[in-house]
Design a protein around this motif. Sequence first.
Motif, PDB file in Angstrom:
ATOM      1  N   PHE A  39     -87.707 -71.639  16.806  1.00 16.29           N
ATOM      2  CA  PHE A  39     -86.626 -71.533  17.717  1.00 16.29           C
ATOM      3  C   PHE A  39     -85.414 -72.454  17.512  1.00 16.29           C
ATOM      4  CE2 PHE A  39     -89.296 -70.773  21.965  1.00 16.29           C
ATOM      5  CZ  PHE A  39     -89.357 -69.260  21.503  1.00 16.29           C
ATOM      6  N   ILE A  40     -84.376 -71.796  17.651  1.00 10.24           N
ATOM      7  CA  ILE A  40     -82.983 -72.653  17.568  1.00 10.24           C
ATOM      8  C   ILE A  40     -82.379 -72.698  18.870  1.00 10.24           C
ATOM      9  CG2 ILE A  40     -80.613 -72.850  16.396  1.00 10.24           C
ATOM     10  CD1 ILE A  40     -81.593 -71.275  14.005  1.00 10.24           C
ATOM     11  N   VAL A  41     -82.070 -73.810  19.346  1.00  8.70           N
ATOM     12  CA  VAL A  41     -81.545 -73.946  20.707  1.00  8.70           C
ATOM     13  C   VAL A  41     -80.243 -74.496  20.662  1.00  8.70           C
ATOM     14  CG1 VAL A  41     -81.927 -74.791  22.895  1.00  8.70           C
ATOM     15  CG2 VAL A  41     -84.056 -74.156  21.791  1.00  8.70           C
ATOM     16  N   CYS A  42     -79.181 -74.058  21.342  1.00 10.95           N
ATOM     17  CA  CYS A  42     -78.047 -74.690  21.543  1.00 10.95           C
ATOM     18  C   CYS A  42     -77.119 -74.373  22.836  1.00 10.95           C
ATOM     19  CB  CYS A  42     -77.247 -74.266  20.138  1.00 10.95           C
ATOM     20  SG  CYS A  42     -76.781 -72.513  19.993  1.00 10.95           S
ATOM     21  N   THR A  43     -76.203 -75.161  22.881  1.00  8.58           N
ATOM     22  CA  THR A  43     -75.295 -74.994  23.998  1.00  8.58           C
ATOM     23  C   THR A  43     -73.801 -74.435  23.860  1.00  8.58           C
ATOM     24  OG1 THR A  43     -76.418 -76.707  25.048  1.00  8.58           O
ATOM     25  CG2 THR A  43     -74.503 -76.169  26.125  1.00  8.58           C
ATOM     26  N   GLN A  76     -74.317 -61.574  30.796  1.00  9.00           N
ATOM     27  CA  GLN A  76     -74.274 -62.565  31.639  1.00  9.00           C
ATOM     28  C   GLN A  76     -73.542 -63.725  31.064  1.00  9.00           C
ATOM     29  OE1 GLN A  76     -76.803 -60.937  30.886  1.00  9.00           O
ATOM     30  NE2 GLN A  76     -77.732 -59.707  32.602  1.00  9.00           N
ATOM     31  N   GLY A  77     -73.932 -64.071  29.793  1.00  6.30           N
ATOM     32  CA  GLY A  77     -73.175 -65.374  29.048  1.00  6.30           C
ATOM     33  C   GLY A  77     -73.636 -66.560  29.488  1.00  6.30           C
ATOM     34  N   THR A  78     -74.820 -66.833  30.201  1.00  7.77           N
ATOM     35  CA  THR A  78     -75.376 -68.176  30.350  1.00  7.77           C
ATOM     36  C   THR A  78     -76.555 -68.561  29.537  1.00  7.77           C
ATOM     37  OG1 THR A  78     -76.672 -67.073  32.290  1.00  7.77           O
ATOM     38  CG2 THR A  78     -74.486 -67.861  32.965  1.00  7.77           C
ATOM     39  N   TRP A  79     -77.276 -67.392  29.108  1.00  6.46           N
ATOM     40  CA  TRP A  79     -78.614 -67.737  28.366  1.00  6.46           C
ATOM     41  C   TRP A  79     -78.614 -66.420  27.348  1.00  6.46           C
ATOM     42  CZ3 TRP A  79     -84.263 -68.426  29.778  1.00  6.46           C
ATOM     43  CH2 TRP A  79     -85.015 -68.508  29.040  1.00  6.46           C
ATOM     44  N   VAL A  80     -78.168 -66.573  26.172  1.00 10.99           N
ATOM     45  CA  VAL A  80     -78.256 -65.364  25.278  1.00 10.99           C
ATOM     46  C   VAL A  80     -79.606 -65.800  24.374  1.00 10.99           C
ATOM     47  CG1 VAL A  80     -77.394 -64.059  23.458  1.00 10.99           C
ATOM     48  CG2 VAL A  80     -75.918 -64.790  25.447  1.00 10.99           C
ATOM     49  N   LEU A  81     -80.462 -64.696  24.444  1.00  7.35           N
ATOM     50  CA  LEU A  81     -81.613 -64.917  23.519  1.00  7.35           C
ATOM     51  C   LEU A  81     -81.601 -63.726  22.333  1.00  7.35           C
ATOM     52  CD1 LEU A  81     -85.260 -65.466  24.295  1.00  7.35           C
ATOM     53  CD2 LEU A  81     -84.629 -63.437  22.702  1.00  7.35           C
ATOM     54  N   ILE A  82     -81.490 -64.330  21.078  1.00  6.99           N
ATOM     55  CA  ILE A  82     -81.614 -63.255  19.897  1.00  6.99           C
ATOM     56  C   ILE A  82     -82.700 -63.641  19.240  1.00  6.99           C
ATOM     57  CG2 ILE A  82     -79.925 -62.269  18.033  1.00  6.99           C
ATOM     58  CD1 ILE A  82     -77.709 -64.024  18.944  1.00  6.99           C
ATOM     59  N   ASP A  83     -83.394 -62.435  18.815  1.00 13.69           N
ATOM     60  CA  ASP A  83     -84.671 -62.322  18.345  1.00 13.69           C
ATOM     61  C   ASP A  83     -84.453 -61.823  17.070  1.00 13.69           C
ATOM     62  OD1 ASP A  83     -87.318 -61.900  17.323  1.00 13.69           O
ATOM     63  OD2 ASP A  83     -88.023 -60.969  19.332  1.00 13.69           O
ATOM     64  N   ARG A  97     -79.551 -74.461  30.457  1.00 11.80           N
ATOM     65  CA  ARG A  97     -80.488 -75.290  29.426  1.00 11.80           C
ATOM     66  C   ARG A  97     -81.092 -76.570  30.098  1.00 11.80           C
ATOM     67  NH1 ARG A  97     -78.737 -77.190  23.592  1.00 11.80           N
ATOM     68  NH2 ARG A  97     -80.919 -78.134  22.769  1.00 11.80           N
ATOM     69  N   GLU A  98     -80.507 -77.200  31.280  1.00  9.56           N
ATOM     70  CA  GLU A  98     -81.133 -78.048  31.799  1.00  9.56           C
ATOM     71  C   GLU A  98     -82.169 -77.476  32.636  1.00  9.56           C
ATOM     72  OE1 GLU A  98     -77.951 -80.386  33.846  1.00  9.56           O
ATOM     73  OE2 GLU A  98     -77.415 -81.135  32.075  1.00  9.56           O
ATOM     74  N   ARG A  99     -81.854 -76.479  33.542  1.00  7.16           N
ATOM     75  CA  ARG A  99     -82.984 -75.654  34.585  1.00  7.16           C
ATOM     76  C   ARG A  99     -84.243 -75.469  33.403  1.00  7.16           C
ATOM     77  NH1 ARG A  99     -80.130 -71.264  36.725  1.00  7.16           N
ATOM     78  NH2 ARG A  99     -79.620 -72.767  38.146  1.00  7.16           N
ATOM     79  N   TYR A 100     -84.057 -74.636  32.365  1.00  6.01           N
ATOM     80  CA  TYR A 100     -85.333 -74.196  31.580  1.00  6.01           C
ATOM     81  C   TYR A 100     -85.892 -75.251  30.777  1.00  6.01           C
ATOM     82  CZ  TYR A 100     -84.385 -69.907  34.001  1.00  6.01           C
ATOM     83  OH  TYR A 100     -84.029 -68.873  34.919  1.00  6.01           O
ATOM     84  N   SER A 101     -85.168 -76.039  30.443  1.00  8.03           N
ATOM     85  CA  SER A 101     -85.530 -76.973  29.431  1.00  8.03           C
ATOM     86  C   SER A 101     -86.751 -76.891  28.280  1.00  8.03           C
ATOM     87  CB  SER A 101     -86.091 -78.252  30.337  1.00  8.03           C
ATOM     88  OG  SER A 101     -86.401 -79.443  29.616  1.00  8.03           O
TER      89      SER A 101
END
Length: 121
Positions: A39-43, A76-83, A97-101
């Motif tokens: 997983f790559i996670v960024c903001t 929506q542009g608040t959480w984009v997931l690309i698989d 990001r803080e909500r889902y941690s």
Amino acid sequence: MTLTPESKKALLLAAIDEKKATDVKVLSLEGKTLIADWFIVCTGNSRIHIRAIADGALEKMKEAGIKGIRCEGYEQGTWVLIDFDEVVVHIFDQEERERYSIEDLWEKMRQVEQPVEPVEV
């Protein structure tokens, strides 16, 4: 052209860096789940920035010949997931990001892992 998971990860990290994503974390999931190896996670700091990061990642992988990419949350542009199969990119705004941690969730999962004892039937 087939890329290894490591090559995909390196290309995606370069694309994310080019678009100035912040707080980039790489989570190794190898041997932990069938979902992905990484997983790559960024903001991103706005919806436009988040979409630009996503566009950069998508463009970089298409240039490398990667097909069958799945993308969710772009509108929506608040959480984009690309698989990208072995590598999944999560691009969050700060609030989501803080909500889902997500990093904490996977860290807790690793702490809970214990060998499974055989059960006699």
